[in-house]
Motif scaffolding. Structure first.
Motif, mmCIF file in Angstrom:
data_model
loop_
_atom_site.group_PDB
_atom_site.id
_atom_site.type_symbol
_atom_site.label_atom_id
_atom_site.label_comp_id
_atom_site.label_asym_id
_atom_site.label_seq_id
_atom_site.Cartn_x
_atom_site.Cartn_y
_atom_site.Cartn_z
ATOM 1 N N SER A 179 -0.456 4.396 -0.255
ATOM 2 C CA SER A 179 0.077 4.347 0.696
ATOM 3 C C SER A 179 -0.502 3.355 1.971
ATOM 4 O O SER A 179 -1.752 3.635 1.761
ATOM 5 N N TYR A 180 -0.298 3.064 2.964
ATOM 6 C CA TYR A 180 -0.478 2.357 3.866
ATOM 7 C C TYR A 180 -0.838 3.213 4.627
ATOM 8 O O TYR A 180 0.203 3.689 5.617
ATOM 9 N N LEU A 232 5.332 1.688 -0.278
ATOM 10 C CA LEU A 232 5.823 1.180 1.185
ATOM 11 C C LEU A 232 7.489 0.546 0.971
ATOM 12 O O LEU A 232 8.272 1.207 1.586
ATOM 13 N N LEU A 233 7.771 -0.425 -0.084
ATOM 14 C CA LEU A 233 9.378 -0.868 -0.064
ATOM 15 C C LEU A 233 10.234 -0.228 -0.561
ATOM 16 O O LEU A 233 11.273 0.162 -0.227
ATOM 17 N N HIS A 261 -3.813 -1.356 -3.766
ATOM 18 C CA HIS A 261 -2.984 -2.007 -2.598
ATOM 19 C C HIS A 261 -1.564 -2.441 -3.474
ATOM 20 O O HIS A 261 -0.848 -2.389 -2.689
ATOM 21 N N ALA A 262 -1.401 -3.169 -4.560
ATOM 22 C CA ALA A 262 -0.178 -3.265 -4.811
ATOM 23 C C ALA A 262 0.909 -2.024 -5.204
ATOM 24 O O ALA A 262 1.877 -2.769 -4.403
ATOM 25 N N ASP A 319 2.303 -6.017 8.773
ATOM 26 C CA ASP A 319 1.844 -6.677 7.792
ATOM 27 C C ASP A 319 0.491 -5.720 7.634
ATOM 28 O O ASP A 319 -0.846 -6.423 7.817
ATOM 29 N N ASN A 370 -1.324 0.785 10.306
ATOM 30 C CA ASN A 370 -1.094 -0.879 9.239
ATOM 31 C C ASN A 370 0.491 -0.865 8.761
ATOM 32 O O ASN A 370 0.897 -1.895 8.834
ATOM 33 N N ARG A 371 1.259 0.325 8.793
ATOM 34 C CA ARG A 371 2.147 -0.039 8.150
ATOM 35 C C ARG A 371 3.436 -0.832 9.926
ATOM 36 O O ARG A 371 4.063 -0.843 10.031
ATOM 37 N N TYR A 394 -0.702 -4.979 3.914
ATOM 38 C CA TYR A 394 -1.599 -5.829 3.305
ATOM 39 C C TYR A 394 -2.810 -6.928 4.184
ATOM 40 O O TYR A 394 -2.358 -7.660 4.433
ATOM 41 N N ALA A 423 2.102 -1.000 -1.554
ATOM 42 C CA ALA A 423 3.134 -1.762 -1.379
ATOM 43 C C ALA A 423 4.582 -1.518 -2.107
ATOM 44 O O ALA A 423 5.352 -1.526 -1.519
#
Length: 116
Positions: free
Chosen positions: A86-87, A48-49, A41-42, A96, A91-92, A98, A45
């Motif tokens: 990736s999300y 995503l960033l 998940h990190a 939110d 979810n993206r 996560y 994230a």
């Protein structure tokens, strides 16, 4: 190894006790699975960033490097597995993506056939 985080394997620190050995082994396995899921998940994230930076600030950001990946292994076939977390789009879009630590712990417990 003071600068490293190591999981303590309590089952290796006790005299033989089948019930306690299994309990400690299950706890260790759960912690390992939880850490794997948190790293996954990190990394999602971070990806995503990077996507958002490319979309909103700098279209060439990390262009040469590509996405951040995770390598895990060796597996039972002595191979390393590479993932690019990736999300999911839904979810993206939620703003939110996560799910939070409680949901991740629940996911890990469900995957192991246990309940919290």
């Amino acid at each position: 190894m003071r600068d490293r985080f190591c999981l303590r394997e309590k089952r290796k620190e006790i005299e033989w006790d089948e019930k306690l050995y299994k309990q400690y082994g299950d706890e260790f396995d759960s912690n390992v699975d939880l850490i794997h899921e948190l790293v996954y998940h990190a990394t999602a994230a971070v990806n995503l960033l990077c996507d958002r930076i490319r979309d909103e600030i700098d279209h060439g950001y990390r262009f040469d490097e590509g996405h951040v990946s995770v390598t895990r292994g060796p597996n039972e076939f002595f191979r390393f597995e590479h993932f690019r977390p990736s999300y999911a789009d839904e979810n993206r879009a939620s703003g939110d993506p996560y799910p939070g630590l409680v949901e991740i712990k629940k996911y890990v417990a469900d995957a192991q056939g246990r309940h919290l």
